[in-house]
Design an enzyme around this catalytic site. Structure first.
Site, PDB file in Angstrom:
ATOM      1  N   ARG A  16       0.833  -1.192   0.000  1.00 38.53           N
ATOM      2  CA  ARG A  16       0.000   0.000   0.000  1.00 38.53           C
ATOM      3  C   ARG A  16       0.871   1.248   0.000  1.00 38.53           C
ATOM      4  NH1 ARG A  16      -4.774  -0.165   4.300  1.00 38.53           N
ATOM      5  NH2 ARG A  16      -4.606  -2.361   3.752  1.00 38.53           N
ATOM      6  N   SER A 104      -8.159   0.074   0.092  1.00 43.32           N
ATOM      7  CA  SER A 104      -8.937  -0.252   1.287  1.00 43.32           C
ATOM      8  C   SER A 104      -9.609   1.012   1.843  1.00 43.32           C
ATOM      9  CB  SER A 104      -8.056  -0.944   2.328  1.00 43.32           C
ATOM     10  OG  SER A 104      -8.818  -1.455   3.379  1.00 43.32           O
ATOM     11  N   HIS A 105      -9.310   1.366   3.097  1.00 41.70           N
ATOM     12  CA  HIS A 105      -9.934   2.541   3.715  1.00 41.70           C
ATOM     13  C   HIS A 105      -8.962   3.716   3.806  1.00 41.70           C
ATOM     14  CE1 HIS A 105      -7.859   0.242   6.811  1.00 41.70           C
ATOM     15  NE2 HIS A 105      -7.663   1.379   7.430  1.00 41.70           N
ATOM     16  N   LYS A 114      -3.913  -6.468  -2.501  1.00 41.50           N
ATOM     17  CA  LYS A 114      -4.107  -7.585  -1.573  1.00 41.50           C
ATOM     18  C   LYS A 114      -3.980  -8.861  -2.382  1.00 41.50           C
ATOM     19  CE  LYS A 114      -6.902  -5.000   1.737  1.00 41.50           C
ATOM     20  NZ  LYS A 114      -8.220  -4.786   2.383  1.00 41.50           N
ATOM     21  N   ASP A 237     -16.425  -0.350   4.361  1.00 41.07           N
ATOM     22  CA  ASP A 237     -15.252   0.444   4.026  1.00 41.07           C
ATOM     23  C   ASP A 237     -15.065   0.462   2.507  1.00 41.07           C
ATOM     24  OD1 ASP A 237     -14.225  -2.110   3.542  1.00 41.07           O
ATOM     25  OD2 ASP A 237     -12.294  -1.699   4.484  1.00 41.07           O
ATOM     26  N   ASP A 239     -13.304  -1.020   0.298  1.00 38.36           N
ATOM     27  CA  ASP A 239     -13.235  -2.232  -0.533  1.00 38.36           C
ATOM     28  C   ASP A 239     -14.099  -3.375  -0.007  1.00 38.36           C
ATOM     29  OD1 ASP A 239     -11.499  -2.734   1.659  1.00 38.36           O
ATOM     30  OD2 ASP A 239     -10.268  -4.095   0.468  1.00 38.36           O
ATOM     31  N   ASP A 241     -14.422  -5.115   2.815  1.00 43.73           N
ATOM     32  CA  ASP A 241     -14.043  -6.243   3.673  1.00 43.73           C
ATOM     33  C   ASP A 241     -14.161  -5.916   5.160  1.00 43.73           C
ATOM     34  OD1 ASP A 241     -11.790  -4.653   3.997  1.00 43.73           O
ATOM     35  OD2 ASP A 241     -10.380  -6.088   3.123  1.00 43.73           O
ATOM     36  N   ARG A 242     -14.658  -4.687   5.495  1.00 47.01           N
ATOM     37  CA  ARG A 242     -14.899  -4.333   6.894  1.00 47.01           C
ATOM     38  C   ARG A 242     -16.295  -3.752   7.015  1.00 47.01           C
ATOM     39  NH1 ARG A 242     -11.111  -0.667   9.656  1.00 47.01           N
ATOM     40  NH2 ARG A 242     -11.443   0.657   7.859  1.00 47.01           N
ATOM     41  N   HIS A 324     -13.328  -6.514  10.393  1.00 43.65           N
ATOM     42  CA  HIS A 324     -13.098  -7.691   9.538  1.00 43.65           C
ATOM     43  C   HIS A 324     -13.788  -8.884  10.190  1.00 43.65           C
ATOM     44  CE1 HIS A 324      -9.980  -6.249   6.698  1.00 43.65           C
ATOM     45  NE2 HIS A 324      -9.550  -5.494   7.698  1.00 43.65           N
TER      46      HIS A 324
END
Length: 454
Positions: A16, A104-105, A114, A237, A239, A241-242, A324
Site C-alpha cells: 500500500r 482499502s480505507h 491484496k 469500508d 473495498d 471487507d470491513r 473484519h
C-alpha cells in the site's frame, strides 16, 4: 530488467502506498511479474484480478495484468468490485491465485494490492520475497492470456446462501466505495425494506470517507436510520471487507460487538467450536464465547494473520475490532463484510430480539479508540520490550500474543508496535470512565519511564 520498490509500501498484510509519490504503474507491473513467478514456482498458471473504485485503480490494474502476462501467467479479469468478490473468484474459479488492486480505507490518493496464493493469504515474508525477486530481476518470462469473467451475479447468489430468515428495515451505506453495486443487487433479493446511501462508485469519496470504524463517517447513516425509523444500519469500508453497524437508536456496535451477535447462532450449530478474535477485542466478547460453550482464542491483529489462524485451528468464525469478519462454516474462510451483513440479519432473526435489544443487553464498558503515538521506527519495538520488562518485574498479568495486553482490576490495556507506521498503538477498556482514567494513567507512567509522551 530489475525493479526496486520503496520499502514503505511493503506492509505486513498487503502492499500500500500513495500514487504518484511511492506507488506507480511500474510498481504494479513489477508486482505482477514477481507474483507470477511465485505462482509458477508453486505449479500454478492462472490468476484472478479485480480492482476497487479509486480513480487510479484501472491504470494500476492494467499495469499489473501486463506484468502477470509477461511472466507467463494467464489472467482472469473480474473488473470493478469489492475485495471479497475477488476472494470469492479466487476460491471458486479455476485459478491459482488472486490480486485485488485496492487502497482499502486509506485516503483517496492511496492504493495498493491484496494478494492470495492457493487460497492462502500472501503476506509478511511473502511480500518481502516479491521485492527480492524484483530487485534481482529473477522473474520468469512467458506470454499469458487474458480473459474477462463477470462474477458479480454469482457472488450475490452466494451471499444469499447465507440468508436464513429475517425481515428488517435496513439502511445501507457503501460510502461510494466498491461494495455499492453489489449492495444494490443484494437488496433486490433480500426481503424487508432497504434504503441505500452512496452506492454509486466514486473514487473521490464526495460524501464521507469510507471507513466505518470512525464514528464521524457514520453520520449520514445515523440520520437515515433516525429519519426512516429503521431497525438498523450497515456501513462498509472502501473495498467491502470491513463492516460497520448502528442500531435503531444510532448507537455504534464495534467489531467485537458484531462478533458477539454472530456467536450464539454459530455455536448453536457447532457446539464447543473455537472462535477467534484479535487482541484489541473486549473481555466481554471472550466471556460471551465461553458462556455460550465455545472456545475463545485471542490472536494477533491483521486480516492475513487472522485468516491463517482460522484455517490452522479449523475455527468456523473469527473477527477483529476493526470490522473484519471471517467465516469458514458454510463459507470460504476469508473476511467479507457483505456476507457478514447477511449473516447478521440471520443472527438477529434467530435471537428473537431486535438489534437495539441485543445492544442494550451488552455489559457497560468504557473504551478508548485505537490511539497512535508517534515513535521512531527504530525505537518502537524497544519501547515495548522495556515496558514488558518492567511489567514482568512488577508481576503484572500480561498476555503477549500481539504486543502487551495487561489485565488490571479496572479492566485491561494494550500496547503494540504498529505493523504499518512508525508508532505505538494503544487501547484501554474499563467498566466506567473512572476506571478508564486509571488505566490511562498506568499507560502514561509506562510510556513516561521510556521517555515517551502520549
Amino acid at each position: 530488467m530489475t525493479h526496486h520498490f520503496d520499502p514503505v509500501i511493503l506492509r505486513e498484510y498487503d502492499i500500500r502506498g500513495t500514487v504518484g509519490a511511492n506507488l506507480h504503474p511500474a510498481d504494479a507491473q513489477a508486482i505482477g511479474r514477481a507474483f507470477a513467478t511465485r505462482v509458477r514456482a508453486a505449479g500454478g498458471r492462472r490468476v484472478a484480478v479485480g480492482y476497487d473504485g479509486r480513480t487510479h485503480s484501472p491504470a494500476l490494474e492494467a499495469a499489473l495484468v501486463e506484468g502477470l502476462v509477461a511472466s507467463g501467467v494467464d489472467v482472469v479479469r473480474i473488473g470493478l468490485g469489492p475485495t471479497p468478490m475477488l476472494y470469492y473468484a479466487e476460491a471458486t474459479l479455476e485459478v491459482d491465485g488472486g490480486i485485488q488492486v485496492t487502497g482499502s480505507h486509506n485516503p483517496r490518493e492511496d492504493n495498493g494490492f491484496k494478494l492470495v496464493l492457493r487460497h492462502d493469504s500472501f503476506f509478511g515474508a511473502d511480500i518481502q520475497d516479491l521485492a527480492r525477486i524484483a530487485a534481482a530481476g529473477a522473474w520468469t518470462d512467458g506470454t499469458g492470456s487474458v480473459e474477462q469473467a463477470d462474477v458479480r451475479a454469482l457472488y450475490v447468489g452466494r451471499l444469499m446462501a447465507g440468508y436464513a430468515g429475517g425481515t428488517f428495515r435496513i439502511g445501507w451505506d457503501a460510502g461510494n466505495g466498491a461494495a455499492g453495486p453489489v449492495v444494490e443487487q443484494l437488496v433486490q433479493h433480500l426481503p424487508g425494506e432497504h434504503h441505500l446511501l452512496f452506492c454509486d462508485v466514486d473514487g473521490e469519496f464526495p460524501n464521507h470517507h469510507p471507513d466505518p470504524t470512525v464514528e464521524d463517517n457514520l453520520r449520514d447513516l445515523k440520520a437515515l436510520v433516525a429519519d426512516k425509523k429503521l431497525d438498523f444500519g450497515v456501513a462498509f469500508d472502501g473495498d467491502g471487507d470491513r463492516i460497520g453497524l448502528i442500531d435503531a437508536h444510532g448507537r455504534v456496535l464495534w467489531g467485537d460487538d458484531i462478533l458477539s451477535i454472530l456467536v450464539p447462532s454459530t455455536l448453536a450449530e457447532l457446539p464447543g467450536a473455537t472462535i477467534v478474535a484479535d487482541v484489541k477485542c473486549s473481555d466481554t466478547l471472550f466471556d460471551t464465547i465461553a458462556a455460550a460453550g465455545g472456545t475463545p482464542v485471542m490472536w494477533q491483529t491483521g486480516h492475513s494473520r487472522m485468516k491463517a489462524k482460522l484455517k490452522e485451528l479449523g475455527a468456523p468464525l473469527a473477527g477483529e475490532l476493526s470490522g473484519h469478519m471471517f467465516f469458514a462454516h458454510d463459507y470460504y474462510g476469508f473476511d467479507d463484510a457483505l456476507y457478514a451483513a447477511v449473516r447478521l440479519i440471520r443472527a438477529i432473526h434467530l435471537s428473537g430480539r431486535s438489534l437495539a435489544e441485543l445492544r442494550e443487553a451488552m455489559p457497560p464498558r468504557c473504551a478508548t479508540p485505537d490511539v497512535r503515538v508517534a515513535v521512531a521506527e527504530a525505537r518502537k519495538e524497544a519501547v515495548v520490550a522495556e515496558v514488558a520488562e518492567r511489567l514482568a518485574a512488577a508481576g503484572a498479568r500480561v498476555d503477549t500474543t500481539d504486543g502487551l495486553r495487561v489485565s488490571e482490576a479496572d479492566g485491561w490495556w494494550l500496547l503494540r508496535a504498529s505493523n504499518t507506521q512508525a508508532s505505538l498503538t494503544l487501547r484501554a477498556e474499563a467498566r466506567d470512565a473512572a476506571g478508564l482514567a486509571r488505566l490511562l494513567d498506568a499507560i502514561d507512567a509506562q510510556l513516561g519511564a521510556s521517555g515517551i509522551r502520549r
